[in-house]
Scaffold this motif. Sequence first.
Motif, PDB file in Angstrom:
ATOM      1  N   LYS A 175       0.845  -1.207   0.000  1.00  0.00           N
ATOM      2  CA  LYS A 175       0.000   0.000   0.000  1.00  0.00           C
ATOM      3  C   LYS A 175       0.873   1.247   0.000  1.00  0.00           C
ATOM      4  O   LYS A 175       1.601   1.499   0.952  1.00  0.00           O
ATOM      5  CB  LYS A 175      -0.975  -0.007   1.192  1.00  0.00           C
ATOM      6  N   ASN A 176       0.794   1.998  -1.065  1.00  0.00           N
ATOM      7  CA  ASN A 176       1.574   3.221  -1.141  1.00  0.00           C
ATOM      8  C   ASN A 176       0.931   4.319  -0.315  1.00  0.00           C
ATOM      9  O   ASN A 176      -0.249   4.255   0.009  1.00  0.00           O
ATOM     10  CB  ASN A 176       1.714   3.661  -2.596  1.00  0.00           C
TER      11      ASN A 176
ATOM     12  N   PHE B   6      -5.269  -5.498   2.127  1.00  0.00           N
ATOM     13  CA  PHE B   6      -5.623  -6.390   3.229  1.00  0.00           C
ATOM     14  C   PHE B   6      -6.007  -7.778   2.718  1.00  0.00           C
ATOM     15  O   PHE B   6      -5.778  -8.777   3.383  1.00  0.00           O
ATOM     16  CB  PHE B   6      -6.738  -5.780   4.069  1.00  0.00           C
TER      17      PHE B   6
ATOM     18  N   GLU C 219      -2.742  -9.495   1.972  1.00  0.00           N
ATOM     19  CA  GLU C 219      -2.146 -10.010   3.214  1.00  0.00           C
ATOM     20  C   GLU C 219      -2.813 -11.308   3.641  1.00  0.00           C
ATOM     21  O   GLU C 219      -2.157 -12.252   4.058  1.00  0.00           O
ATOM     22  CB  GLU C 219      -2.315  -8.980   4.345  1.00  0.00           C
ATOM     23  N   GLU C 220      -4.122 -11.328   3.524  1.00  0.00           N
ATOM     24  CA  GLU C 220      -4.861 -12.514   3.937  1.00  0.00           C
ATOM     25  C   GLU C 220      -4.477 -13.700   3.052  1.00  0.00           C
ATOM     26  O   GLU C 220      -4.277 -14.815   3.539  1.00  0.00           O
ATOM     27  CB  GLU C 220      -6.363 -12.237   3.833  1.00  0.00           C
TER      28      GLU C 220
ATOM     29  N   ASP D 287      -0.803 -14.747   3.788  1.00  0.00           N
ATOM     30  CA  ASP D 287      -0.654 -15.129   5.179  1.00  0.00           C
ATOM     31  C   ASP D 287       0.804 -15.049   5.651  1.00  0.00           C
ATOM     32  O   ASP D 287       1.318 -15.969   6.284  1.00  0.00           O
ATOM     33  CB  ASP D 287      -1.214 -16.548   5.397  1.00  0.00           C
ATOM     34  N   ALA D 288       1.472 -14.007   5.263  1.00  0.00           N
ATOM     35  CA  ALA D 288       2.849 -13.797   5.703  1.00  0.00           C
ATOM     36  C   ALA D 288       3.110 -12.308   5.635  1.00  0.00           C
ATOM     37  O   ALA D 288       2.371 -11.582   4.973  1.00  0.00           O
ATOM     38  CB  ALA D 288       3.820 -14.525   4.777  1.00  0.00           C
ATOM     39  N   GLU D 289       4.133 -11.892   6.307  1.00  0.00           N
ATOM     40  CA  GLU D 289       4.465 -10.479   6.243  1.00  0.00           C
ATOM     41  C   GLU D 289       4.954 -10.147   4.838  1.00  0.00           C
ATOM     42  O   GLU D 289       5.747 -10.895   4.264  1.00  0.00           O
ATOM     43  CB  GLU D 289       5.552 -10.175   7.260  1.00  0.00           C
ATOM     44  N   ILE D 290       4.461  -9.043   4.298  1.00  0.00           N
ATOM     45  CA  ILE D 290       4.829  -8.697   2.921  1.00  0.00           C
ATOM     46  C   ILE D 290       6.032  -7.760   2.928  1.00  0.00           C
ATOM     47  O   ILE D 290       5.969  -6.658   3.468  1.00  0.00           O
ATOM     48  CB  ILE D 290       3.621  -8.059   2.191  1.00  0.00           C
ATOM     49  N   ASN D 291       7.131  -8.221   2.350  1.00  0.00           N
ATOM     50  CA  ASN D 291       8.336  -7.394   2.297  1.00  0.00           C
ATOM     51  C   ASN D 291       8.608  -6.847   0.911  1.00  0.00           C
ATOM     52  O   ASN D 291       9.302  -5.856   0.749  1.00  0.00           O
ATOM     53  CB  ASN D 291       9.540  -8.192   2.786  1.00  0.00           C
TER      54      ASN D 291
ATOM     55  N   ALA E  34     -10.067  -0.093   1.466  1.00  0.00           N
ATOM     56  CA  ALA E  34      -9.734   0.540   2.742  1.00  0.00           C
ATOM     57  C   ALA E  34     -10.150  -0.314   3.929  1.00  0.00           C
ATOM     58  O   ALA E  34      -9.691  -0.102   5.046  1.00  0.00           O
ATOM     59  CB  ALA E  34     -10.398   1.910   2.841  1.00  0.00           C
TER      60      ALA E  34
ATOM     61  N   PRO F 197     -10.125  -2.772   6.647  1.00  0.00           N
ATOM     62  CA  PRO F 197      -9.137  -3.677   7.232  1.00  0.00           C
ATOM     63  C   PRO F 197      -9.731  -5.058   7.530  1.00  0.00           C
ATOM     64  O   PRO F 197      -8.996  -5.989   7.803  1.00  0.00           O
ATOM     65  CB  PRO F 197      -8.727  -2.987   8.529  1.00  0.00           C
ATOM     66  N   GLU F 198     -11.034  -5.168   7.482  1.00  0.00           N
ATOM     67  CA  GLU F 198     -11.680  -6.440   7.792  1.00  0.00           C
ATOM     68  C   GLU F 198     -12.048  -7.228   6.537  1.00  0.00           C
ATOM     69  O   GLU F 198     -12.735  -8.249   6.614  1.00  0.00           O
ATOM     70  CB  GLU F 198     -12.929  -6.201   8.650  1.00  0.00           C
TER      71      GLU F 198
END
Lengths: 328, 277, 308
Positions: free
Chosen positions: C31-32, C109, C112-113, C116-120, C259, C261-262
């Motif tokens: 997300k910029n 979001f 990300e789901e 299921d890992a941190e996005i680098n 937008a 988050p859920e």
Amino acid sequence: MKKIKLKDFKKALSKWGEVYIRTRDGFLKEGRLSSKKSKKSPKEFLLPREEVLLAIHKKGADTEVLEAHPSKKKVVMGALPCDMKGLELTTKNFLNSPEDPYYKKRVENTLFVSEMCQYPSSSCFCTSFDYGPSSKMGDITYFRLNDDNVLCEPISEKGKKALLWEQYPDAGEKDLEIMEKMLRETAKRLQKLNISYDFSRAREVYASSELKDAVFSCLNCGACTYVCPTCYCFDIRDIERKDFVLRERVWDSCMFFVYSLEASGHNPRKNRSKRAENRFMHKFFYQPLQYKEFGCTGCGRCVDVCPAGYDIRETIRSIQSFMEGKNG
Amino acid sequence: MAEYINPYYPQKSKILNTYFESQDRSLKTFDIKPIESKVPEFIPGQFCEVSIGGYGESPFGIATSPTEKDFLRFTVNKAGFLTSKLHELSKGSYVGIRGPLGNGYPLDRFKGNNIVIVGGGFAFTTLRSLLVFMLHNRNDFKDITVLYGARTPDLFLYKDELKEWEKRDDVDLVLTIDKPYEGWNKKVGLVPPVLEEMSPSPVESYAVVCGPPIMIKFTLPVLFKLGFKPDRIYTSLEKRMKCGIGKCGRCNVGHKYICKDGPVFSFEELNKLPEDL
Amino acid sequence: MEKVKEELKRLLQEGEIKGVLGFVPSSSPQKNRVFYTENPDDVSRFTVSLFNTPNLTTYLFRFKDKGKIALFLRPCEQRALNVLISEGKIKREDVFVIGVPCQGAVDPFRLEEQVDAEINSVEVKDDKILVNNAISVYIKEVMPYSCRVCEDVEEDVDIKIDGEDKRPSHEEYSKIEDFDKKTPSEKWAFFKETFERCTRCYACREVCPMCYCEQCFVDSYDPLWVEPGLSLQDIMSYHLIKMYHMAGRCTNCGACERACPENIPLSLLTSMLAHRLKRDFGYISGKNGTQKVFLGEYHYEDKGDFIK
């Protein structure tokens, strides 16, 4: 420290109260202990999203007011140091004089079992403050040695009484070494920010264009305030039911227009950026002035949840530059 | 163990009397007494949260003086949800009261000094409390000067008492209205210029200013010009408060909560806080 | 893009525009960050990608009467601007539109789901996104549904970034038509399941360019339209009343869904509005800045058979 099988540990804790464990979303009754920080902090165990304070029964022209007494015993398992630090801060607000009886009841009825953190993410910056992933907090703390075992020890009196500690074997030297090593590794992977602010310059910072520019992207939704472990603002509302009225407190957010709207129609934070600026100021200037501690734990949840890509660390840095008299 | 007190619990209180202050019926005064406890002790400048089940709570400055022990008086401007409902209530109705809350005026500091009260419109409530208290303990204070302005003669609070006070020679009371009005033979003019004309001495004096923001904005420069220092000018900010006990976070101005650290502040204190009013 | 940046720099230097509103990379690659500058040297920082999440027209309200603002807009976002122009909220001459070739927009979001890992790191490769150099995800699966059913705009841009629109698998409103076939109880079950997650953070409201009311109906005490808590009834009241206010105005840009988050699929609701508008009235909101506001005009032949 004692060495206990994770499943025995959970079972023993369940004798104290209903166990809620850290999952990816939040602290839930069901689910597996996650290997990440949760999306939501466990603050709702002490300050629920909505909470009945009083029930006002109407009897004709007369009324009778009854108090709510939260009494359910709960165990919050796997709260990370950043979660616990957040609760320490909200506790300062709620238990300073006059004590908030609802919050206090919930503190008494909740057993906090914290987990030393091995899950640093790119949004984390807890070591910028006066604690870190190896801080032992809450009533009981544990280290997750592997999928099946934990090393744990009580911290508070409540924690000492919660389990029959003598029945568990002591942790071996080797296990403790692993723990030390893992926690050192974790700390190394965490970003540490330099935050040396002169709090007496709050008025100047709040009026500065540096702060205004830094928070520009903020949309003023309440997402960060809801996941934040230290945001505690609430509204009190009367909810009409058939024969009675519930006086409830519900989470509120300083991001919303109506939060700072006055009865006269005047709103000192009518301007969107002012609301975001106030939130930053509250965490980094006002709370230090009030409670001698930052109102931020560096958990990074606000960074994770922001739909506009706003990162509070950038604001922290630009105010640091402002303090040092450099141009951002 | 300390006594269990729930600061959110409203004391059931009875309305002993109500009367309209103005003919337009926008300002109504309520004399209220807790029925299960004594009238609490308080300091002029403190406030209470007054509530009606289903309509919520709002803060109102206490208009009675601590020397009047029979009831608490509040004057309510009909403006919103709760205040409209309050206006519907009459003698014998019940409301909930929480308080006294807030810090109140610094009476110890005021003692032995000249006191200049500058009030505007319906913000005269806690000023009445202060004035009645000072008149009751008259020897503790030097000269007392009161300038009270309203848009029209109808919009003054406590008109009968104003007449009494005008007759006294131990208080200098000046009433002024914004524009000429038929039958009004007293002062005409806005508060700031009238104050300048009165030019009370700043020596050994404190000023207390309560009124609409615009009045305060233009009164301060006059006080400064007369030689009053910011630490000797006080005001009361009853705004944005919700819980009234410094928990809910809504009424912060910088690191101060209006409800708990205020509502009374000196301008020296306010000048140090971030501009957020 | 470089040519456009040069031009923007020049316009800023010569004072023809007051500032530029766009996106710069943030600490989260998915997300910029929204960024505004009046400094010509900052122009090089702007980026245009799938990871530009909010609709920038929302931010325009902050610049009222502040001069001409340049901003990067995808076609659906240009339509939102058109609606605001026809509603008299924004003047066309106060805006300098930089047309962005659209490849759709990723919901950070949802991504990300999915991984299921941190996005680098993220890298776009054809119709996929490569996350952390390891996990491959189809773009269309991490986009709001609105991106699959978007409508065209009569282009009215001041400058355009070269490149073709590569919108993901453009399809008709089949999902909406399928939804229409469900029974009321099935529909309710769907709503219940998806909306239960709402925390009422109002990110969907704050990011929406159509939600410009100073005080929202949910924030009103008197009358109290919606109670403050998290009961499904109140959550639904909020979302459905909001949709009423979107009718004929929403351009289905999907910013609300991105937008959230859920991960609530809000654009299904907005796509339904767009579908009905097109099917029953032949209307596309914000098609240009001159057409009348949908609910502001009446035609004799307008369909009325939905009123029963």
